[in-house]
Design a protein around this motif. Structure first.
Motif, PDB file in Angstrom:
ATOM      1  N   GLU A  50      -7.229   2.806  -2.442  1.00  0.00           N
ATOM      2  CA  GLU A  50      -8.535   2.982  -1.773  1.00  0.00           C
ATOM      3  C   GLU A  50      -9.065   1.733  -1.690  1.00  0.00           C
ATOM      4  O   GLU A  50      -9.563   1.454  -0.366  1.00  0.00           O
ATOM      5  CB  GLU A  50      -9.434   3.854  -2.568  1.00  0.00           C
ATOM      6  N   GLU A  51      -8.962   0.617  -2.575  1.00  0.00           N
ATOM      7  CA  GLU A  51      -9.549  -0.547  -2.334  1.00  0.00           C
ATOM      8  C   GLU A  51      -8.829  -1.439  -1.544  1.00  0.00           C
ATOM      9  O   GLU A  51      -9.546  -2.014  -0.729  1.00  0.00           O
ATOM     10  CB  GLU A  51      -9.579  -1.214  -3.853  1.00  0.00           C
ATOM     11  N   ASP A  81      -9.048  -3.797   6.034  1.00  0.00           N
ATOM     12  CA  ASP A  81      -9.923  -3.748   6.968  1.00  0.00           C
ATOM     13  C   ASP A  81     -10.988  -4.864   7.086  1.00  0.00           C
ATOM     14  O   ASP A  81     -11.270  -5.270   8.198  1.00  0.00           O
ATOM     15  CB  ASP A  81     -10.787  -2.256   6.829  1.00  0.00           C
ATOM     16  N   ARG A  82     -11.467  -5.330   5.769  1.00  0.00           N
ATOM     17  CA  ARG A  82     -12.366  -6.500   5.757  1.00  0.00           C
ATOM     18  C   ARG A  82     -11.819  -7.738   6.536  1.00  0.00           C
ATOM     19  O   ARG A  82     -12.245  -8.500   7.137  1.00  0.00           O
ATOM     20  CB  ARG A  82     -12.909  -6.719   4.671  1.00  0.00           C
ATOM     21  N   TRP A  83     -10.388  -7.898   6.041  1.00  0.00           N
ATOM     22  CA  TRP A  83      -9.735  -9.065   6.362  1.00  0.00           C
ATOM     23  C   TRP A  83      -9.501  -8.977   7.941  1.00  0.00           C
ATOM     24  O   TRP A  83      -9.356  -9.967   8.644  1.00  0.00           O
ATOM     25  CB  TRP A  83      -8.407  -9.027   5.768  1.00  0.00           C
ATOM     26  N   SER A 103      -7.215  -0.382   1.326  1.00  0.00           N
ATOM     27  CA  SER A 103      -7.360  -0.058   2.712  1.00  0.00           C
ATOM     28  C   SER A 103      -8.604  -0.939   3.096  1.00  0.00           C
ATOM     29  O   SER A 103      -8.687  -1.316   4.101  1.00  0.00           O
ATOM     30  CB  SER A 103      -7.657   1.334   2.486  1.00  0.00           C
ATOM     31  N   GLY A 104      -9.874  -0.662   2.172  1.00  0.00           N
ATOM     32  CA  GLY A 104     -11.058  -1.533   2.732  1.00  0.00           C
ATOM     33  C   GLY A 104     -10.958  -3.247   2.820  1.00  0.00           C
ATOM     34  O   GLY A 104     -11.409  -3.786   3.527  1.00  0.00           O
ATOM     35  N   ILE A 105     -10.169  -3.730   1.722  1.00  0.00           N
ATOM     36  CA  ILE A 105      -9.749  -5.043   1.774  1.00  0.00           C
ATOM     37  C   ILE A 105      -9.027  -5.462   2.971  1.00  0.00           C
ATOM     38  O   ILE A 105      -9.399  -6.210   3.542  1.00  0.00           O
ATOM     39  CB  ILE A 105      -9.091  -5.575   0.750  1.00  0.00           C
ATOM     40  N   ASP A 152       0.944  -1.185   0.188  1.00  0.00           N
ATOM     41  CA  ASP A 152       0.053  -0.022   0.033  1.00  0.00           C
ATOM     42  C   ASP A 152       0.853   1.267   0.099  1.00  0.00           C
ATOM     43  O   ASP A 152       0.673   2.271  -0.609  1.00  0.00           O
ATOM     44  CB  ASP A 152      -0.721  -0.034   1.123  1.00  0.00           C
TER      45      ASP A 152
END
Length: 172
Positions: free
Chosen positions: A148-149, A155-157, A151-153, A109
């Motif tokens: 951006e994606e 967080d979900r992991w 970061s979301g991935i 990242d």
């Protein structure tokens, strides 16, 4: 095990484990890993503790200590392994990082942000209205999107691992 090293009674792995190590290493090689680094990483991945000494790696992979050293140096540079001293010894063990893929993607990242910044600087250099400028702008936009994606991935992991009772542990 590679075909240039016939299997014998002294193999530290059952044949299925050796074959898996080589298959995993081949997959990593196809993704851009260096050959020896891929083999060392795969070997560490199947070790119970996720850590082995240079001599253990050399024996299991039937490679030289120099090959182990080069592979470990590469793996450390890309944040997949770390070196640690065995207690009461001068020998080093090479250990996979805890949550190795999460940590690796976290490092990636940072690269995405850097590549985005550099590409945007390139647009300024070559001009936004040029073909090169449009290519660099698309590159910068894509890197921003991935960041951006990602970061979301991540967080979900992290949330998924916490729910499953296996929280992500961050390396220092």
């Amino acid at each position: 095990m590679t075909m240039d090293h016939p299997r014998d009674e002294a193999d530290p792995y059952p044949p299925a484990v050796s074959e898996f190590v080589e298959r995993f290493a081949a997959d990593l090689l196809a993704a851009g890993f260096q050959r020896m680094a891929a083999r060392v990483f795969a070997c560490l991945s199947v070790s119970e503790e996720g850590a082995l000494t240079s001599s253990e790696l050399a024996e299991r992979l039937r490679i030289s200590p120099a090959a182990v050293s080069g592979a470990v140096r590469y793996l450390a540079q890309i944040y997949l392994v770390s070196r640690e001293r065995e207690p009461g010894s001068r020998r080093e063990r090479y250990r996979l990082h805890q949550d190795v893929w999460y940590e690796t993607m976290t490092q990636r990242d940072q690269y995405l942000r850097r590549w985005e910044t550099t590409a945007r600087a390139g647009v300024d250099v070559v001009g936004a209205d040029s073909s090169a400028g449009r290519r660099l702008e698309e590159t910068a936009d894509f890197m921003a999107f991935l960041g951006e994606e990602m970061s979301g991935i991540m967080d979900r992991w992290h949330a998924r691992r916490s729910v499953s009772g296996h929280p992500v542990e961050h390396n220092a």
